[in-house]
Design an enzyme around this catalytic site. Structure first.
Site, PDB file in Angstrom:
ATOM      1  N   CYS A 141      -1.958   9.062   2.684  1.00 55.79           N
ATOM      2  CA  CYS A 141      -1.760   8.496   1.347  1.00 55.79           C
ATOM      3  C   CYS A 141      -2.864   8.941   0.396  1.00 55.79           C
ATOM      4  O   CYS A 141      -2.657   9.006  -0.812  1.00 55.79           O
ATOM      5  CB  CYS A 141      -1.720   6.971   1.421  1.00 55.79           C
ATOM      6  SG  CYS A 141      -3.133   6.270   2.281  1.00 55.79           S
ATOM      7  N   GLU A 193       0.882  -1.176   0.000  1.00 59.04           N
ATOM      8  CA  GLU A 193       0.000   0.000   0.000  1.00 59.04           C
ATOM      9  C   GLU A 193       0.911   1.214   0.000  1.00 59.04           C
ATOM     10  O   GLU A 193       1.569   1.492   1.003  1.00 59.04           O
ATOM     11  CB  GLU A 193      -0.885   0.014   1.260  1.00 59.04           C
ATOM     12  CG  GLU A 193      -1.793  -1.188   1.410  1.00 59.04           C
ATOM     13  CD  GLU A 193      -3.068  -1.063   0.599  1.00 59.04           C
ATOM     14  OE1 GLU A 193      -3.262  -0.038  -0.084  1.00 59.04           O
ATOM     15  OE2 GLU A 193      -3.871  -2.004   0.641  1.00 59.04           O
TER      16      GLU A 193
HETATM   17  P1  NAD Z   1       8.744   4.447   4.288  1.00 59.62           P
HETATM   18  O1  NAD Z   1       8.701   3.703   3.007  1.00 59.62           O
HETATM   19  O2  NAD Z   1       9.876   5.356   4.525  1.00 59.62           O
HETATM   20  O3  NAD Z   1       8.727   3.422   5.527  1.00 59.62           O
HETATM   21  C1  NAD Z   1       7.651   2.561   5.785  1.00 59.62           C
HETATM   22  C2  NAD Z   1       8.136   1.392   6.629  1.00 59.62           C
HETATM   23  O4  NAD Z   1       8.999   0.580   5.848  1.00 59.62           O
HETATM   24  C3  NAD Z   1       8.961   1.798   7.845  1.00 59.62           C
HETATM   25  O5  NAD Z   1       8.645   0.929   8.899  1.00 59.62           O
HETATM   26  C4  NAD Z   1      10.386   1.578   7.378  1.00 59.62           C
HETATM   27  O6  NAD Z   1      11.280   1.332   8.433  1.00 59.62           O
HETATM   28  C5  NAD Z   1      10.216   0.368   6.502  1.00 59.62           C
HETATM   29  N1  NAD Z   1      11.218   0.234   5.432  1.00 59.62           N
HETATM   30  C6  NAD Z   1      11.670   1.201   4.616  1.00 59.62           C
HETATM   31  N2  NAD Z   1      12.555   0.674   3.722  1.00 59.62           N
HETATM   32  C7  NAD Z   1      12.628  -0.657   3.987  1.00 59.62           C
HETATM   33  C8  NAD Z   1      13.361  -1.731   3.420  1.00 59.62           C
HETATM   34  N3  NAD Z   1      14.201  -1.553   2.392  1.00 59.62           N
HETATM   35  N4  NAD Z   1      13.189  -2.971   3.926  1.00 59.62           N
HETATM   36  C9  NAD Z   1      12.336  -3.178   4.950  1.00 59.62           C
HETATM   37  N5  NAD Z   1      11.640  -2.188   5.549  1.00 59.62           N
HETATM   38  C10 NAD Z   1      11.775  -0.935   5.071  1.00 59.62           C
HETATM   39  O7  NAD Z   1       7.350   5.224   4.390  1.00 59.62           O
HETATM   40  P2  NAD Z   1       6.886   6.272   5.509  1.00 59.62           P
HETATM   41  O8  NAD Z   1       7.556   7.572   5.291  1.00 59.62           O
HETATM   42  O9  NAD Z   1       6.950   5.664   6.847  1.00 59.62           O
HETATM   43  O10 NAD Z   1       5.327   6.422   5.170  1.00 59.62           O
HETATM   44  C11 NAD Z   1       4.815   7.388   4.315  1.00 59.62           C
HETATM   45  C12 NAD Z   1       4.393   6.767   3.004  1.00 59.62           C
HETATM   46  O11 NAD Z   1       3.421   5.747   3.257  1.00 59.62           O
HETATM   47  C13 NAD Z   1       3.709   7.749   2.084  1.00 59.62           C
HETATM   48  O12 NAD Z   1       4.178   7.567   0.776  1.00 59.62           O
HETATM   49  C14 NAD Z   1       2.236   7.370   2.184  1.00 59.62           C
HETATM   50  O13 NAD Z   1       1.474   7.741   1.049  1.00 59.62           O
HETATM   51  C15 NAD Z   1       2.313   5.898   2.357  1.00 59.62           C
HETATM   52  N6  NAD Z   1       1.102   5.368   2.974  1.00 59.62           N
HETATM   53  C16 NAD Z   1       0.263   4.598   2.205  1.00 59.62           C
HETATM   54  C17 NAD Z   1      -0.932   4.132   2.736  1.00 59.62           C
HETATM   55  C18 NAD Z   1      -1.887   3.311   1.908  1.00 59.62           C
HETATM   56  O14 NAD Z   1      -2.804   2.711   2.480  1.00 59.62           O
HETATM   57  N7  NAD Z   1      -1.731   3.263   0.583  1.00 59.62           N
HETATM   58  C19 NAD Z   1      -1.255   4.434   4.068  1.00 59.62           C
HETATM   59  C20 NAD Z   1      -0.366   5.202   4.815  1.00 59.62           C
HETATM   60  C21 NAD Z   1       0.815   5.665   4.259  1.00 59.62           C
END
Ligand code: NAD
Length: 510
Positions: A272, A238
């Protein structure tokens, strides 16, 4: 702040920009053992009857609600969420998840009978039985750090899975509070929490979970999906978006302005499904813009509008605005960081060239560009001109026309005269298309991603052999030809019957 050598997370209060202490990370070397503990707890859990699992979810819901005030406080301290927003978007929405899933779960986990042709498959039953996948690895973002994990944990557990939950490095205290709630209401190790950053997320995948459910950025999703695929572990992602609102000339202007202002600025635009582009019928464009600017300017920073999550987010949002202005856009309100901490005011721009990052990349801040369209086809083309596709909202008093228009937008969720709010719901599917990801949370389609459909065959036949087993005699071909002739539309039924019977007798003789 990102993890420091995997050992500790240095936290910052986004309301002040000052240090908020540190939190130890889960050592990477401990992650495989934690996954194994979850796996063992899951085996015991799924052996318990569904009614017991349902009762445990009611206990979890009660434990969750008893900590409502603590949840709201931690959400404020950790990511600066205003209290009203924390209550509505995290506590109230989440409180509806358990009742919603309890209502659906029996039907969704019921075995499905496969209809069989009794002539070809006599005395047999075939069922498809949904069974737990095992351990679900849940890698979560910080922007809804309470509802987002629970919207998957509840159906995952009901289906008989265990969960390894990795909260964001920007919201570890929310993660730790949820871990306390799980410890108070669920069997030990059924939900295991791993604290840390991307390294800990990668360690969860590496430890051999049975499915990865990731919510986060497009960049993070690409890495997580690739890592999971390299281990042949399925994933659901997501991701972010650049959602459009389309305002038709016959809209209820009061509701449209209020709804889009909320859609663009709630959670400081860090949703998001935030409205990140607005396309308005040229006939009402100027009036709409004037009203939206008034609504945006009335929002109180710190009360209606929380801060951005960290200095990096603030810099990214402001860079998009600065780039757009350098290319000719006009800022009608906001446009500069305000106060201490990471606050950015509600910002409305016009004349933003379509090639700007503000029109193409996720902003994830309280900033929204407005542009005019001349006809519906052009509105559709503009809205679809995006790499992303999570939601669209169309605003009009003509509901049928607005629905038809929304259906032409390539995205996962469409709204008429509303926006954003269905993501936390248990009963509604949530998930994007294009670069907004794949998979679904909410609804039977989410559950389908949390189970394996096992096909179970039971044969009560007293015959020594099936017709299709050895030996392959001419009678077998005669019988099969006859059966096809009987079943074929317009087939010669009498001839078919004759062939089938003679073939069958031939088989018996053998
Ligand atoms: P992010 O991708 O930086 O991190 C999300 C999670 O993934 C964190 O726990 C992080 O530690 C982990 N992570 C990051 N890289 C990784 C890797 N290589 N391997 C394993 N784990 C990893 O995102 P964020 O800044 O925390 O969240 C914001 C983003 O989330 C925005 O783009 C937003 O639109 C999206 N979002 C989407 C939804 C949806 O339902 N579509 C809902 C909420 C947020």
């Amino acid at each position: 702040m990102p993890p420091d050598g995997n050992d500790v997370l240095h936290l910052t209060d986004p309301r002040t920009g000052e240090s908020a202490g540190a939190m130890p990370c889960t050592p990477l070397s401990e992650v495989p053992a934690l996954v194994n503990r979850a796996r063992a707890a899951g085996r015991l859990w799924r052996a318990r009857p569904l009614d017991e699992r349902k009762a445990a979810m009611e206990k979890l819901a009660a434990a969750f609600l008893a900590r409502g005030k603590d949840i709201v406080r931690v959400l404020g301290d950790e990511i600066g969420k205003p209290a009203g927003e924390a209550w509505t978007s995290e506590v109230v929405t989440t409180s509806e998840l358990v009742p919603a899933w309890l209502e659906m779960i029996d039907d969704e986990l019921d075995p499905v009978e496969v209809p069989l042709n009794p002539i070809n498959y006599p005395m047999k039953s075939v069922q498809v039985v949904p069974e737990a996948l095992g351990v679900i690895g849940l890698i979560m973002p910080w922007n809804y750090p309470v509802n987002l994990p629970l919207r998957t944990i509840i159906p995952a557990l009901l289906a008989g899975n265990a969960v390894v939950f990795k909260p964001s490095e920007l919201s570890p205290r929310c993660g730790a509070l949820l871990a306390e709630i799980f410890a108070a209401s669920l069997p030990a190790d059924l939900v295991v929490t791993v604290i840390g950053g991307p390294e800990q997320g990668a360690a969860v995948i590496e430890a051999g979970v049975d499915k990865v459910i990731f919510t986060g950025s497009e960049a993070g999703g690409r890495k997580v999906a690739a890592h999971a695929a390299s281990k042949l572990v399925p994933s659901a992602c997501e991701l972010g978006s650049k959602d459009a609102a389309i305002v038709l000339h016959d809209c209820n202007l009061d509701r449209t302005v209020a709804g889009i202002a909320w859609g663009a600025f709630h959670n400081a635009g860090q949703d998001c499904a935030s409205v990140e582009r607005i396309y308005v019928d040229r006939r009402i464009h100027d009036t709409f813009v004037e009203r939206l600017v008034a609504a945006a300017s009335a929002l109180r920073v710190g009360t209606d509008l929380g801060p951005l999550v960290d200095a990096r987010a603030l810099a990214k949002v402001h860079a998009q605005v600065t780039e757009a202005v350098a290319r000719g856009a006009r800022v009608l309100c906001g446009g500069e960081p305000v106060g201490t901490g990471f606050y950015y005011p509600a910002t409305v721009l016009v004349d933003v060239p379509p090639e700007c990052a503000l029109m193409r990349e996720e902003t994830f801040g309280p900033v929204v560009p407005v542009a005019a369209f001349d006809n519906e086809d052009q509105a559709v083309e503009l809205a679809n001109d995006s790499a992303y596709g999570l939601c669209v909202s169309v605003w009009s008093k003509d509901h049928a026309r607005a629905s038809a228009l929304a259906a032409r937008i390539e995205c996962g969720v469409s709204f008429v005269n509303n926006c954003c709010f269905t993501g936390p719901m248990g009963g509604a599917a949530w998930g994007g298309r294009k670069h907004s990801g794949f998979g679904a949370t909410g609804s039977r389609w989410a559950l389908a991603g949390l189970v394996h459909p096992r096909t179970v065959v039971v044969d009560k036949s007293f015959q020594a052999k099936e017709m299709w087993w050895y030996p392959y005699t001419p009678a077998l071909a005669t019988m099969a030809e006859g059966l096809v002739e009987i079943g074929r539309s317009g087939g010669a039924k009498i001839t078919g019957l004759r062939l089938a019977v003679s073939g069958l007798l031939g088989r018996w003789k053998v």
